[in-house]
Each structure stands twice: as structure tokens, then as C-alpha cells.
Design an enzyme around this catalytic site. Sequence first.
Site, PDB file in Angstrom:
ATOM      1  N   SER A  64       4.077 -16.512  34.285  1.00 18.25           N
ATOM      2  CA  SER A  64       4.415 -18.383  33.898  1.00 18.25           C
ATOM      3  C   SER A  64       5.477 -18.581  33.442  1.00 18.25           C
ATOM      4  CB  SER A  64       3.058 -18.871  33.606  1.00 18.25           C
ATOM      5  OG  SER A  64       2.573 -17.967  35.129  1.00 18.25           O
ATOM      6  N   GLY A 109      -0.748 -15.085  35.398  1.00 17.68           N
ATOM      7  CA  GLY A 109      -0.711 -15.185  33.917  1.00 17.68           C
ATOM      8  C   GLY A 109      -0.008 -16.200  33.155  1.00 17.68           C
ATOM      9  N   VAL A 110      -0.100 -16.007  32.056  1.00 18.07           N
ATOM     10  CA  VAL A 110       0.684 -16.908  31.038  1.00 18.07           C
ATOM     11  C   VAL A 110       2.052 -15.838  30.894  1.00 18.07           C
ATOM     12  CG1 VAL A 110      -0.243 -15.587  28.617  1.00 18.07           C
ATOM     13  CG2 VAL A 110       0.639 -17.990  28.791  1.00 18.07           C
ATOM     14  N   GLU A 160      -2.229  -8.990   4.592  1.00 20.06           N
ATOM     15  CA  GLU A 160      -2.263  -9.676   6.182  1.00 20.06           C
ATOM     16  C   GLU A 160      -3.564  -9.820   6.640  1.00 20.06           C
ATOM     17  OE1 GLU A 160      -1.707  -5.282   5.732  1.00 20.06           O
ATOM     18  OE2 GLU A 160      -1.272  -6.561   4.769  1.00 20.06           O
ATOM     19  N   HIS A 210      -4.246  -5.353   0.782  1.00 22.46           N
ATOM     20  CA  HIS A 210      -3.332  -5.774   1.440  1.00 22.46           C
ATOM     21  C   HIS A 210      -3.021  -7.612   2.285  1.00 22.46           C
ATOM     22  CE1 HIS A 210      -2.461  -1.944   4.370  1.00 22.46           C
ATOM     23  NE2 HIS A 210      -3.823  -1.609   3.119  1.00 22.46           N
ATOM     24  N   SER A 229       1.737 -13.591  38.541  1.00 26.58           N
ATOM     25  CA  SER A 229       0.933 -13.216  38.722  1.00 26.58           C
ATOM     26  C   SER A 229      -0.424 -14.372  38.670  1.00 26.58           C
ATOM     27  CB  SER A 229       0.276 -11.671  37.351  1.00 26.58           C
ATOM     28  OG  SER A 229       0.763 -12.573  36.321  1.00 26.58           O
ATOM     29  N   CYS A 259       0.847  -1.269   0.010  1.00 25.01           N
ATOM     30  CA  CYS A 259      -0.090  -0.209  -0.246  1.00 25.01           C
ATOM     31  C   CYS A 259       0.986   1.232   0.258  1.00 25.01           C
ATOM     32  CB  CYS A 259      -1.384   0.091   0.899  1.00 25.01           C
ATOM     33  SG  CYS A 259      -2.318   0.955   0.644  1.00 25.01           S
TER      34      CYS A 259
END
Length: 509
Positions: free
Chosen positions: A227, A223-224, A169, A167, A221, A79
Site C-alpha cells: 500500500s 498490506g502495509v 542496542e 551491547h 496485497s 563486543c
Amino acid sequence: MQERIVILDFGSQYTQLIARRVRELNVYCEIYPFNKVPDLDKSIKGVILSGSPFSVRDQGAPQVEINKIKGKVPILGICYGAQYIAHHYGGKVLGSEKREYGRANLSYIDREFELLKEVNPDTQVWMSHGDTISQLPDDYQVTASTRDIEVGAYKNKREPTYGIQFHPEVYHTLEGKKILKNFVVDICGCQQDWTPEVFAEITIRDLKEKLGNDKVLLGLSGGVDSSVTATLLHQAIGSNLTCIFVDNGLLRKDEFNKVLESYKDMGLNVIGVDAKEQFYNDLKGVADPEEKRKIIGRNFIEVFDREAHKIQNIKWLAQGTIYPDVIESVSVNGPSVTIKSHHNVGGLPEKMNLEVVEPLRLLFKDEVRKVGESLGVKDELIHRHPFPGPGLGIRIIDDVTPEKVRLLQEADDIFIQGLVEHGLYDRVWQAATILLPIQSVGVMGDERTYENVAALRAVTSTDGMTADWAHLPYGFLAEISSKIINRVKGINRVVYDISSKPPSTIEWE
């Protein structure tokens, strides 16, 4: 040296999506601002120029040092990137009445064109441009057109420099992934060896070399991100990693104990800190969301710092920073306008005189999950929904009290467990219950009630940058509403949030 594709960002809303699509091909890529072109080395196999909200005809339009790369590595302009190349080398880009926004079809494709190899004639693509390339520079030729636009794609006859007006993507471009694969793999020669297993192996090796016998502190926390960060560090330095998990009184129901148990099973050295009263005391009477975030962040730093000083010889502070955070900090126009304060351990490295290590700073959220899976991190940690650092503090739309937290925890637990039991949890990116600052009239039995309203929020997303409200079954929502009203004394009305991001954020505060 890990081979890579460089994406130069001109401010397009789709730039991160380009990076994600390239990485889905198991090819590593990095995003740089257009004005910070990296020096070429053997690791850089190709460069992609992104789209932009600007016009190349604008005064002050983004300019890139394209001579640093052109002719030295393959280039793909998308673009604005395509228009920039054409304009810079003597072609003409004009504002046109034949603007294209949305779906279009490639009515002509040069079947010998390597970038569009095996792409079907009349394939659907996604356009988003007002300007049109009306004339290409010398040594360039048209390789694809739509019914309205002649220069839908082009190539340089003498070198691997390409431009496409659409585009690839976005998923609306039906063969976009094939087009990117043609560029990244066939034209640039990338080996497609960027896998979660390779990332983990390289990162653990690099952490061992970087940290040696130094001690590292990490704030967990549950969370992923934190961790997986903990797991990578644990495999690299073992007992030299100490983790701190703070209960700020704003976690989900029973989460503090559940998460501590999960981490024990992983062999991590985790210190659990109950600091509920400190947070509740400082939040008393505060309703402004930005002020709540700052209080929660400040108290976290105080608690974390206090606990950290009980440990000797800490040199590093580990953080679960991921790639969208890094991109944001070096965005085209500088750091974005503050929408909300982020709750992290900001300020701690300076306060404690620590160096920072961020093992995940190159990964998107879904890549973090894949790395966690390759490392054997528990499924319940890997696939947990994102949870905000300020926790339930920003899901109580008013001042925070222990009683409001209790109400919200009970209602939220019914919602989350219901998603799990009905097989809906993994279909949702994030789910939350919000306690509203209003009361409504209700009738329960023969009595009139005047109690709190709870809002349910569930969204689908890939990385949280954009999100759509989850179209949960009506029967499920009716069941959850009934359970909350019947079981949580103090809530007599439940509503469902059907706002998408943008314009709404995922969290209410």
C-alpha cells in the site's frame, strides 16, 4: 547526498537492532557484510563494527579491511568489533573464566570520555562475551570497567576509534540509546534529519527521475508494504501506475471487496482479479506446506502475468521489498538456509522482461508505517497485521478445500473483530487462526460431536524477526472460544498457542 552511518556485520544476532536504534535517532544507516567495506565518501560519517558469534582467536574468524576506515572516520566497535580492533593492533584477547553474559554494571566510567558523556555511574549494561581484552594496544586507554572486566570500554588517544564490550542496542543496557547518540550525533556529527517526511520527499523525487513517463505494474496485497509502495509511486507517476489485486481464495473474510474499496478511495488504478477456482483446483489434495507455497506462488505468477499482458507498454515491476529482505540476501554467510519458500513475485521480472523498482528497500517495517502515515495512507491499511502471501493456505494444516477455507474465514473473522472491539488489535503484531488436521470429541446440546480444532495465535513483536506470544486476557480468550464454537458449525474446540519465536515461527507452516 544523504549522510549515513555504516554498520559492518560480523554475524551478530543484534546487528539489525543496532541499525534500528541508530534510525530511531533520525540518522540513516546501512548494514554491509564485514567483507564488503564500502569506499568512503562524504556521506559516510562513521562506522560501527557489530558483535559476532565468532572469537577473534578462532582460525578463520571474520577479518575486515579496517585500514580502509580507521583514522578516517569515527569507529565504534561493539563486543567482537571491540575485541577485533584491540587484537588487530597488538593487544591481547584471551578466553577467560570471567565470562560475562547478561546484566552487568559499569563500576568505573571515565567522566571525560565523550562516548559515555552523561552516562550515570554504575549504569546497567548487557554483556554477551566469552573472550576478554586482557591488554590494550599502545595509544589506547581504558574508559570503563565492570566489577569483573577491566576493559569494559576503551578509546584510542589519537583518533576517534572506540570499543565497548557491552551491547548498547539492547534495551537491557539502560542508557544504550544515549551512548549511541553520543557516537552518532556528537562524535560523528550527524544532523538527525532522517525522517519519514524526508524519505518520502526524496523517494518521490527519485522515482520521478528514474521512471519518467514509463509505465509500472504493482501487485497489491492489501498490506502495509504494498500500500505504501503504491502511494509513493502514485504520487510520483500518477496514472502510469497500474495495480493488480488477485483474489486467490485464501484471503480473510470479505477482504477482497473491502481492500478494493479502500484503494478506490485512494485514487489508485486497481484491477481486481477473482482467481479462486484456479487456486483451489491446483491445491486439491496437497497437504505438504512447501508444495502448497510453491503452487500458490506459481499460480499467482500465472494470473499476474495473464492480466499484465492485457496492459500495453509496461516497463517496470514494482515490489514492496523492505530492508530485512535486502539484508537477508547479502548476509554474512550468504543467503540463510531456506526455512520456507517466500511467496512474492519472484520470477516475474525475468518472465515478463521487466525492470524492478523497490521504493521501500531501505526501510524496516515500522519505518514503512511511519512513511505511510506521513503520506496520509488510511489507518486501516497502515496498521493492518502482517498477512502471509500464501494466506489461509498455510493456516490450514492439511489439504485446502473451499469448505475448510470457509470454516477458517468465519473463525478468523470472529477472532480479529474481537481484538478490534476489545481494543487489543494494536497491541498485537500479528494474529491468526489455524485450522488443525485433527478432530476432537465434544458435546453440544444432547449430541456428541466429532469436529475440527482451531488454534488461535497472537504475537507481539517489533519487526517479526523475534516474537513473544501475546498475553491476551483470559476473559477475552474465553469469549472468543465460545463465539467460534457456537457460531462456526464444524469447530468444537479452540486452543491458544503460547509458543515464542524462536524457537517456533509465527506461522504454523
